[in-house]
Motif scaffolding. Sequence first.
Motif, mmCIF file in Angstrom:
data_model
loop_
_atom_site.group_PDB
_atom_site.id
_atom_site.type_symbol
_atom_site.label_atom_id
_atom_site.label_comp_id
_atom_site.label_asym_id
_atom_site.label_seq_id
_atom_site.Cartn_x
_atom_site.Cartn_y
_atom_site.Cartn_z
ATOM 1 N N GLN A 39 24.574 -36.735 31.072
ATOM 2 C CA GLN A 39 23.818 -37.339 32.170
ATOM 3 C C GLN A 39 24.422 -38.676 32.599
ATOM 4 O O GLN A 39 24.432 -39.008 33.784
ATOM 5 C CB GLN A 39 22.346 -37.516 31.793
ATOM 6 C CG GLN A 39 21.579 -36.223 31.718
ATOM 7 C CD GLN A 39 21.526 -35.484 33.045
ATOM 8 O OE1 GLN A 39 21.496 -36.086 34.120
ATOM 9 N NE2 GLN A 39 21.517 -34.162 32.973
ATOM 10 N N ASP A 54 18.496 -41.856 47.179
ATOM 11 C CA ASP A 54 17.502 -40.971 46.555
ATOM 12 C C ASP A 54 18.107 -40.186 45.396
ATOM 13 O O ASP A 54 17.485 -40.036 44.345
ATOM 14 C CB ASP A 54 16.930 -39.991 47.589
ATOM 15 C CG ASP A 54 16.061 -40.672 48.623
ATOM 16 O OD1 ASP A 54 15.650 -41.837 48.385
ATOM 17 O OD2 ASP A 54 15.783 -40.042 49.665
ATOM 18 N N GLU A 55 19.326 -39.687 45.608
ATOM 19 C CA GLU A 55 19.987 -38.925 44.552
ATOM 20 C C GLU A 55 20.336 -39.820 43.370
ATOM 21 O O GLU A 55 20.186 -39.421 42.209
ATOM 22 C CB GLU A 55 21.243 -38.252 45.103
ATOM 23 C CG GLU A 55 21.882 -37.288 44.140
ATOM 24 C CD GLU A 55 23.071 -36.552 44.714
ATOM 25 O OE1 GLU A 55 23.558 -35.635 44.041
ATOM 26 O OE2 GLU A 55 23.524 -36.902 45.827
ATOM 27 N N GLU A 57 18.703 -42.563 42.469
ATOM 28 C CA GLU A 57 17.453 -42.892 41.783
ATOM 29 C C GLU A 57 17.001 -41.741 40.885
ATOM 30 O O GLU A 57 16.536 -41.969 39.771
ATOM 31 C CB GLU A 57 16.371 -43.252 42.796
ATOM 32 C CG GLU A 57 16.584 -44.610 43.433
ATOM 33 C CD GLU A 57 15.562 -44.926 44.521
ATOM 34 O OE1 GLU A 57 14.549 -44.203 44.637
ATOM 35 O OE2 GLU A 57 15.787 -45.908 45.241
ATOM 36 N N ALA A 58 17.152 -40.511 41.368
ATOM 37 C CA ALA A 58 16.801 -39.349 40.554
ATOM 38 C C ALA A 58 17.705 -39.263 39.320
ATOM 39 O O ALA A 58 17.234 -38.982 38.211
ATOM 40 C CB ALA A 58 16.902 -38.074 41.384
ATOM 41 N N HIS A 60 19.246 -41.787 37.876
ATOM 42 C CA HIS A 60 18.840 -42.875 36.976
ATOM 43 C C HIS A 60 17.598 -42.471 36.183
ATOM 44 O O HIS A 60 17.490 -42.774 34.991
ATOM 45 C CB HIS A 60 18.553 -44.160 37.758
ATOM 46 C CG HIS A 60 19.757 -44.989 38.037
ATOM 47 N ND1 HIS A 60 20.404 -45.711 37.063
ATOM 48 C CD2 HIS A 60 20.448 -45.212 39.186
ATOM 49 C CE1 HIS A 60 21.432 -46.346 37.592
ATOM 50 N NE2 HIS A 60 21.486 -46.054 38.886
ATOM 51 N N GLY A 61 16.668 -41.805 36.838
ATOM 52 C CA GLY A 61 15.468 -41.333 36.154
ATOM 53 C C GLY A 61 15.790 -40.344 35.049
ATOM 54 O O GLY A 61 15.208 -40.391 33.958
ATOM 55 N N MET A 62 16.746 -39.451 35.308
ATOM 56 C CA MET A 62 17.151 -38.487 34.286
ATOM 57 C C MET A 62 17.824 -39.184 33.107
ATOM 58 O O MET A 62 17.598 -38.832 31.949
ATOM 59 C CB MET A 62 18.064 -37.435 34.896
ATOM 60 C CG MET A 62 17.329 -36.526 35.871
ATOM 61 S SD MET A 62 18.382 -35.296 36.611
ATOM 62 C CE MET A 62 18.566 -34.166 35.247
ATOM 63 N N ASP A 64 17.279 -42.292 32.149
ATOM 64 C CA ASP A 64 16.221 -42.984 31.405
ATOM 65 C C ASP A 64 15.448 -42.013 30.515
ATOM 66 O O ASP A 64 15.141 -42.327 29.364
ATOM 67 C CB ASP A 64 15.258 -43.683 32.365
ATOM 68 C CG ASP A 64 15.900 -44.859 33.084
ATOM 69 O OD1 ASP A 64 16.958 -45.343 32.621
ATOM 70 O OD2 ASP A 64 15.334 -45.295 34.117
ATOM 71 N N THR A 65 15.160 -40.831 31.046
ATOM 72 C CA THR A 65 14.409 -39.834 30.278
ATOM 73 C C THR A 65 15.196 -39.357 29.071
ATOM 74 O O THR A 65 14.656 -39.261 27.964
ATOM 75 C CB THR A 65 14.031 -38.644 31.180
ATOM 76 O OG1 THR A 65 13.232 -39.125 32.264
ATOM 77 C CG2 THR A 65 13.261 -37.586 30.409
ATOM 78 N N ASP A 67 17.593 -40.918 27.546
ATOM 79 C CA ASP A 67 17.718 -42.019 26.577
ATOM 80 C C ASP A 67 16.461 -42.111 25.707
ATOM 81 O O ASP A 67 16.552 -42.357 24.503
ATOM 82 C CB ASP A 67 17.978 -43.339 27.292
ATOM 83 C CG ASP A 67 19.410 -43.465 27.796
ATOM 84 O OD1 ASP A 67 20.270 -42.669 27.376
ATOM 85 O OD2 ASP A 67 19.660 -44.370 28.615
ATOM 86 N N GLU A 114 20.343 -53.640 29.237
ATOM 87 C CA GLU A 114 19.183 -53.620 30.135
ATOM 88 C C GLU A 114 18.525 -55.000 30.199
ATOM 89 O O GLU A 114 18.168 -55.480 31.270
ATOM 90 C CB GLU A 114 18.161 -52.579 29.668
ATOM 91 C CG GLU A 114 18.572 -51.167 29.944
ATOM 92 C CD GLU A 114 18.577 -50.853 31.423
ATOM 93 O OE1 GLU A 114 17.594 -51.159 32.108
ATOM 94 O OE2 GLU A 114 19.596 -50.312 31.884
#
Length: 161
Positions: A39, A54-55, A57-58, A60-62, A64-65, A67, A114
């Motif tokens: 990822q 948008d892509e 951000e999605a 980045h969300g993946m 974070d999940t 991790d 972070e």
Amino acid sequence: MAPSRSAAAALADDPTTVAPSPISCCDALARTAVETWRQHERLARLMQLRAEQDELEAAHGMVDTIDLALAESVKNFERVAATIPVTDQADLRQAANALWLSAREYLRRHSIAERASRQIAQRGADTLGDLQMEYELEASALLGLKHSTATYQKLRPDERC
């Protein structure tokens, strides 16, 4: 079809379910580590391609999940391996421990990077060098995770996903 979360929770509460072994926890840790660096590499490629916001951000969300999932896998391995030896095979035990240590190091470096990126807004541009160094150390830790995962998977080829 994969079981739902409620079905997985019911299995976890079932008293007849056998507790996971340390090696099965390490196998899960290895699979999660593979997905973690996959990822991260995907996110890096999207950034190079200058993908839409948008892509990104999605993605980045993946990241974070996954991790968070890696952190949970590390905790689970630590909990189980604290009471039962990982294995009697020295090379597999060494690879499992190296995988665990590299996952912990990556998570540590990630949290430091972070924190540093949040503080940059407070301290200004003079700390950009420090931030770059933290990101490079995080990238190095991610590479270490990739290498230790590959080493572990060579010893456990049937457990790849």
